[in-house]
Motif scaffolding. Sequence first.
Motif, PDB file in Angstrom:
ATOM      1  N   LYS A 733      39.720  40.473  26.302  1.00 53.67           N
ATOM      2  CA  LYS A 733      39.222  39.099  26.401  1.00 53.67           C
ATOM      3  C   LYS A 733      40.379  38.125  26.556  1.00 53.67           C
ATOM      4  O   LYS A 733      40.364  37.233  27.416  1.00 53.67           O
ATOM      5  CB  LYS A 733      38.406  38.735  25.153  1.00 53.67           C
ATOM      6  N   TYR A 734      41.397  38.279  25.719  1.00 56.74           N
ATOM      7  CA  TYR A 734      42.576  37.405  25.787  1.00 56.74           C
ATOM      8  C   TYR A 734      43.265  37.542  27.139  1.00 56.74           C
ATOM      9  O   TYR A 734      43.657  36.551  27.768  1.00 56.74           O
ATOM     10  CB  TYR A 734      43.549  37.749  24.661  1.00 56.74           C
ATOM     11  N   SER A 735      43.405  38.773  27.578  1.00 60.51           N
ATOM     12  CA  SER A 735      44.104  39.031  28.835  1.00 60.51           C
ATOM     13  C   SER A 735      43.337  38.449  30.017  1.00 60.51           C
ATOM     14  O   SER A 735      43.939  37.952  30.979  1.00 60.51           O
ATOM     15  CB  SER A 735      44.299  40.537  29.038  1.00 60.51           C
ATOM     16  N   GLN A 736      42.011  38.531  29.944  1.00 58.42           N
ATOM     17  CA  GLN A 736      41.199  37.987  31.033  1.00 58.42           C
ATOM     18  C   GLN A 736      41.411  36.480  31.161  1.00 58.42           C
ATOM     19  O   GLN A 736      41.587  35.952  32.264  1.00 58.42           O
ATOM     20  CB  GLN A 736      39.718  38.302  30.793  1.00 58.42           C
ATOM     21  N   LEU A 737      41.411  35.772  30.028  1.00 57.66           N
ATOM     22  CA  LEU A 737      41.644  34.330  30.049  1.00 57.66           C
ATOM     23  C   LEU A 737      43.057  34.022  30.535  1.00 57.66           C
ATOM     24  O   LEU A 737      43.261  33.103  31.346  1.00 57.66           O
ATOM     25  CB  LEU A 737      41.429  33.743  28.649  1.00 57.66           C
ATOM     26  N   ALA A 738      44.042  34.810  30.063  1.00 54.74           N
ATOM     27  CA  ALA A 738      45.427  34.603  30.497  1.00 54.74           C
ATOM     28  C   ALA A 738      45.560  34.816  31.998  1.00 54.74           C
ATOM     29  O   ALA A 738      46.287  34.098  32.686  1.00 54.74           O
ATOM     30  CB  ALA A 738      46.359  35.546  29.732  1.00 54.74           C
TER      31      ALA A 738
END
Length: 855
Positions: A733-738
């Motif tokens: 999830k974090y990586s997708q937003l990043a």
Amino acid sequence: MVELPETFLFERSEEEMSKSLKFLPGNLYGRHKEGAVIVDTYRRIASRPPNSGESPEIIFVSGHSGTGKTSLVEQLSGEVKSNRGHFITGKFDNLRRAQPYTALINAFKDLCDSILEMGPAIVVKVSLAIKQAVGEQGRVLTDVIPRLTHLIGEQPAVVDANGIEAQNRLVFLLRMFLRSVSKASSLVVMFMDDLQWADGASLDLIRMLATDSENDSFVFIGVARDNELSDTHPFALTFQEIQKQNDNITKIKMGNLALRDANRFVCDEMGMQMRFMRPLDEQLIVFDRENFIWEWDENKIGSKLSTINNLTDLVATRIMKCPTKTRAILSVAAAIGSYFDELTIMLAIKDGDSVVFPVENSEMTSYSRKQIRTLIHTSVTEGFIKTTKVKSQYKFLHDSIQEASYSLLSLEESRSLHLQIGSLTYQNSTEEEFEKLLFFAVDHLNKGSIILIHNEETKMHLSNLNLRAAQKAIKSSAYGPATEYLRTGIRLLCDGDWEDNSDGHWENEYKLSLELFTSLVECLYCIGCLDQVEKHVNEIFLHARCFADKQRAHLYLIKCLTGMGKLEEAIDVGFEGLAQLGEHFPSSGSTRVILTDLIKTHFMLVGRSNAKLSSLPPIKNEDKLAAIRIITDIGPPMFLCRPKYMPLLAFRAVRLSLKFGLCNETANAFAAYGLILGTGLGKYKNGYRFGQLALTLAEKHKTSECIAYVHFLVYSSINPWVMHLKNTIDPLKYSQLAGMEAGTVEFACYLANAMCINSFINGDLLTTVERDMHFALQQMAEYSIDTPRAILVPFRQIVLNLMGRSENPVELSGEAMEQEIQTALMKEQSNKFAEERICIGALWLSDTVPNRRAE
């Protein structure tokens, strides 16, 4: 027409009643129905509960010039502001179409001012929301919207992104900015006027804002002249795309006034606004002082109107009756744009202590600054222009007045005027001022550039200025306008025919030629004109003096060929470049060759811990850096065409990094190496080790190009072998937003794909999984990212089946897809991986759901 004019006139003095007719904006006549539609739509949206899940509301108002479209929308402003909402506006200008994002930047500036006018508590709340929404990428926005620094302060520098990644990053962050404001404060109503003149970059951004399914507190109102919109007009095509993704659209068509409403308008104006009226010189309407009434000659009126072709001609006729000085200042102002200020006029046309501008017969007349201010004031009192809320700034009362004022200039006069405005802006501004006025000055110089055709030195100077403007546009991800600046620069450089080097521009202006053509290749790729890239790359290859000068063009040619589906050709171009850099590859990827390469790589890594590897110095050899970048770029086509060859690319990139030093792409290489060790060879702990090294390097370099790629490989394909699946979901999830923030949209979509599938396999709540899948698929559709979308669609249909939302629980048909149709489509596209997912999903359902519903 007016049966009893004395009813309206008896309280006026004779002097007042005989004054001139002048129709100033105010009440709208005959538009009650349309006005009610806009107000009712706004009130319905304003009454939505928070987080309703609805898409933004869109109102599109169309009609001919002068039908009251703008005034209709502006009447909504008072109600929005009285409800503490934000009513923000932007207007596209026909004479500034090359300047990217101008109308939208003005609207976002309005939004910042609107927020700052609220109470301190709201300002703090919104500021925090914006900071949280844009993360560490705030500088990208403050560079485009300087006023935003008043809300979130000065922002630290960010890592540069290139090409499509930069464009995607800007669009995503503007979306997040608007979304955060509307959720933290109140409804945002954005009004964009004259969309028929919008530039391509602005239209793309408008499409993304108007289809943001996560922003239910946003209303977009667009106005355009429908008689200037063909089916292939850029705005018409954009609106078609918007309608495919958002059906919350209200359309309002503005026609001509009914006779009754026209009569009412004339009555009110003649009876209530006498002191502001002007008699028509032809005496079409006159005041009879003796009988105290208005009189007119219908035949004379009809004869006069039959000679008027359009509204612009009618207004031009009125302007022609003005004094020469007034006409001249209106023409200068019209050439500047629909909005202008005193300082810009003074700066653009000053000559010492006086101002110079053309009048008829190409004469030049000088006026002092005081006289210029007087002329501007006269134009205001005459009803041609009006002041704005910004001090010393003015705008034309209507587009037709600007168009009419400009139409008074002959072609020769307009070119001379534009050249003069651009030249004097350049000469009389400081470097800092000129940087702000760069687009303005270059646009004017370009419009008058034909006059420079025999002045070689000046042409080269203007060619350089066009390159400078293009580079500034590229920094704002405005690749469409940048392309036009570059084409103009090349035209000036080459006397129009760039394929003929008889003028010796490559020899005489090598650096300028190389930069113009290379930047044009980048822009053509980014705006999707892939069919034009190759011939410009060939021009660079023909004249470039070394491979270092060809490198950027070479990389974009690989990307272009990959995008066009010419995968084998892209790989061949990549290998040709690698050979020129001294990196030769075997003709085939046999098992023996791969094992030999693996052993070489393994021995170079023996005895080196992750700490030592991550502290290696940066690469200094430019050729080897170029080689690693080419290896990275041919990875995607290689995976699709020659997957067995992929390990050789990963091994070579790792060895080059070990021997020559680290670069941004090194993280990608170690992630791929870890994937081969784990998934390919079953050495899961070793694969995990190099996956962690890749994450460390990605975080260290903070490069947009590698963050999403590395996180996708590590959390979707490496870590699940050594840790519970649930521990991969939050990082994904974090990586997708990043990835979205960095502009690497394609890999961000792959990350969303992996997150949703892992959540499903992990046994998370089906309603949550289905919601996340639905949102991810919407996002992929918005950005036209088809490959991960084709993989995720079957999984969503499986979830829908398990939730009881399908007629046949063991067939992948329903809301998300139709099994037979999707299977046939994947076969047609040769997407074997997605086709396999459909078959496996159907088999899994037939085994999991025992009670098949009777057909």
